[in-house]
Design a protein around this motif. Structure first.
Motif, mmCIF file in Angstrom:
data_model
loop_
_atom_site.group_PDB
_atom_site.id
_atom_site.type_symbol
_atom_site.label_atom_id
_atom_site.label_comp_id
_atom_site.label_asym_id
_atom_site.label_seq_id
_atom_site.Cartn_x
_atom_site.Cartn_y
_atom_site.Cartn_z
ATOM 1 N N ARG A 148 0.826 -1.210 0.000
ATOM 2 C CA ARG A 148 0.000 0.000 0.000
ATOM 3 C C ARG A 148 0.862 1.262 0.000
ATOM 4 O O ARG A 148 0.577 2.225 -0.721
ATOM 5 N N LEU A 149 1.938 1.259 0.790
ATOM 6 C CA LEU A 149 2.810 2.430 0.834
ATOM 7 C C LEU A 149 3.516 2.638 -0.504
ATOM 8 O O LEU A 149 3.646 3.779 -0.979
ATOM 9 N N PHE A 150 3.968 1.552 -1.130
ATOM 10 C CA PHE A 150 4.610 1.673 -2.447
ATOM 11 C C PHE A 150 3.638 2.283 -3.462
ATOM 12 O O PHE A 150 4.032 3.114 -4.299
ATOM 13 N N LEU A 151 2.377 1.880 -3.389
ATOM 14 C CA LEU A 151 1.382 2.409 -4.314
ATOM 15 C C LEU A 151 1.175 3.906 -4.087
ATOM 16 O O LEU A 151 1.086 4.683 -5.048
ATOM 17 N N ILE A 152 1.106 4.315 -2.823
ATOM 18 C CA ILE A 152 0.940 5.735 -2.500
ATOM 19 C C ILE A 152 2.119 6.546 -3.041
ATOM 20 O O ILE A 152 1.944 7.601 -3.659
ATOM 21 N N LEU A 153 3.330 6.060 -2.835
ATOM 22 C CA LEU A 153 4.520 6.782 -3.294
ATOM 23 C C LEU A 153 4.602 6.812 -4.822
ATOM 24 O O LEU A 153 5.045 7.807 -5.406
ATOM 25 N N SER A 154 4.178 5.739 -5.459
ATOM 26 C CA SER A 154 4.230 5.710 -6.930
ATOM 27 C C SER A 154 3.254 6.709 -7.535
ATOM 28 O O SER A 154 3.459 7.183 -8.659
ATOM 29 N N ASN A 155 2.188 7.044 -6.801
ATOM 30 C CA ASN A 155 1.198 8.008 -7.287
ATOM 31 C C ASN A 155 1.462 9.415 -6.774
ATOM 32 O O ASN A 155 0.591 10.289 -6.907
ATOM 33 N N SER A 156 2.637 9.653 -6.176
ATOM 34 C CA SER A 156 2.949 10.959 -5.582
ATOM 35 C C SER A 156 4.272 11.495 -6.134
ATOM 36 O O SER A 156 5.308 11.419 -5.465
ATOM 37 N N PRO A 157 4.261 12.017 -7.357
ATOM 38 C CA PRO A 157 5.512 12.484 -7.977
ATOM 39 C C PRO A 157 6.159 13.657 -7.253
ATOM 40 O O PRO A 157 7.342 13.926 -7.471
ATOM 41 N N SER A 158 5.406 14.358 -6.395
ATOM 42 C CA SER A 158 5.974 15.524 -5.720
ATOM 43 C C SER A 158 6.822 15.158 -4.502
ATOM 44 O O SER A 158 7.495 16.028 -3.938
ATOM 45 N N VAL A 159 6.805 13.900 -4.081
ATOM 46 C CA VAL A 159 7.602 13.482 -2.923
ATOM 47 C C VAL A 159 9.090 13.580 -3.273
ATOM 48 O O VAL A 159 9.531 13.010 -4.279
ATOM 49 N N PRO A 160 9.883 14.291 -2.467
ATOM 50 C CA PRO A 160 11.319 14.440 -2.778
ATOM 51 C C PRO A 160 12.058 13.104 -2.735
ATOM 52 O O PRO A 160 11.838 12.289 -1.838
ATOM 53 N N ASP A 161 12.907 12.892 -3.718
ATOM 54 C CA ASP A 161 13.788 11.721 -3.760
ATOM 55 C C ASP A 161 13.012 10.427 -3.543
ATOM 56 O O ASP A 161 13.353 9.595 -2.707
#
Length: 403
Positions: A148-161
């Protein structure tokens, strides 16, 4: 369940049985007859899970827990972002910790995954993920919460690095001996964009003892195409064919376009013919790709055959398709056919653009037939205006006199 005494059972009785779904029983032999032909047994049901379960015995998320926890995090996070942060708790996680400790049963990974899904900001979701083991007794992340966390991060291009963050979370999974699922791999393949990281994703399949699904192959093929590696993408495609998997029209066209741009003609035709054999009918874009490829390598006759095949299938060419075919004919120095197709384009109410005119002008100049420019103007007179006419005059002057 109260114990039951069963008498006169055959000696072949099995001391433990399992229903098709989830309820389990154990049987303990309490006595046997002198002859050994009968016995008594005490049967007890194993303790059931204190959590609510579905008909197959899998735990169901407690919706009231998920909703309350989500409300605590979102409300406090909203208040802390207002002009009067003192109106809220110093940290939403303190309130959440108090609530979770008040429950008779601790938070489950399934419930944590549902809470993550409901949070509206990746940094809040990441903080909740990090703090779960400290705010809920005996909590341990599993493949569900990691995925679930990987999915959230993959859909959040604004997250730094983001890439570094995902790799660090993968390292945490490894240290905790948590195995992901094929869905985890699919998300990671979609997230990463270079061959080195894609190799890491492939290695996880073997490490976690998973089997690639048709969707996994499709994700991997598209990832290689986004990395401009048509060779590896074609290799994945061949492996899919060997296993009997097929692509949808979108993925077929992506692969064809990449092979055509790299002028891998033989491979492109193989994919094109496979499409037709596997009942995935090529669309107008498919034909346009193949026409453009043949035009670039100087095979105008093959391009024209494909264009005619496209028409026979009932497709109505758009501006891109007409321009692609006219360009292929122009490259083959087929002036008459290029002008004829131009006339059909206008006849079918497809308005030419500057690119159309520039292609025709160039082939007329190359063949010493700029005198036919009046014919082109006459054909397209219903679309002719001062701007287009000025463009044609200016372009003709730049080309210069016929040789």
């Amino acid at each position: 369940m109260k114990p039951h005494h069963l008498h006169h059972l055959p000696t072949t009785v099995v001391t433990s049985t399992r229903r098709h779904y989830a309820t389990k029983y154990t049987a303990k032999v309490t006595s046997t007859s002198p002859s050994g032909r009968s016995l008594s047994a005490e049967v007890t049901a194993l303790p059931s899970s204190p959590y609510p379960t579905d008909t197959r015995g899998y735990p169901i998320p407690r919706r009231h827990v998920v909703c309350k926890a989500t409300q605590i995090l979102l409300n406090n996070n909203h208040n802390n972002n207002q002009s009067h942060p003192s109106a809220s708790s110093p940290s939403p996680f303190l309130d959440l910790s108090d609530y979770l400790h008040s429950l008779s049963l601790p938070l489950t990974p399934t419930e944590a995954s549902e809470i993550l899904k409901s949070l509206n900001h990746p940094s809040l979701a990441l903080s909740f993920f990090r703090l779960c083991p400290s705010i809920s007794p005996n909590f341990q992340h599993d493949s569900l919460t990691y995925t679930r966390l990987f999915l959230i991060l993959s859909n959040s291009p604004s997250v730094p690095d983001r890439s570094h963050l995902v790799r660090s979370i993968l390292s945490e999974m490894d240290r905790s001996n948590t195995r992901g699922t094929i869905s985890t791999v699919n998300i990671l393949i979609g997230f990463f964009g270079n061959s080195e990281d894609l190799d890491l994703c492939i290695s996880l399949i073997g490490k976690w003892k998973l089997s690639m699904s048709p969707y996994t192959y499709k994700c991997l093929l598209q990832a290689y195409l986004r990395s401009y590696d048509s060779g590896k993408a074609f290799g994945v495609y061949n492996e899919m064919r060997r296993r009997g998997h097929t692509l949808d029209i979108f993925a077929y066209n992506m692969l064809l376009d990449a092979l055509a741009k790299d002028q891998k003609v033989e491979q492109a035709y193989k994919v094109f013919e496979d499409m037709k054999r596997k009942h995935c009918e090529p669309d107008e874009f498919t034909y346009t790709i193949m026409i453009r490829m043949n035009g670039k390598i100087g095979k105008a006759d093959e391009a024209l055959a494909l264009f005619q095949e496209m028409l026979a299938k009932g497709f109505s060419p758009n501006l891109i398709a007409y321009n692609t075919m006219i360009q292929a004919l122009a490259k083959g120095r087929m002036v008459d056919k290029a002008i004829f197709l131009f006339s059909k384009m206008v006849e079918n109410d497809c308005r030419p653009n500057e690119f159309t005119y520039s292609v025709i002008l160039n082939v007329l100049a190359a063949e010493g037939q700029l005198g036919r420019l009046d014919e082109v103007v006459e054909i397209s007179k219903k679309y002719m205006n001062k701007l287009i006419y000025a463009y044609l005059v200016r372009a003709a002057e730049q080309i210069g006199p016929c040789k």
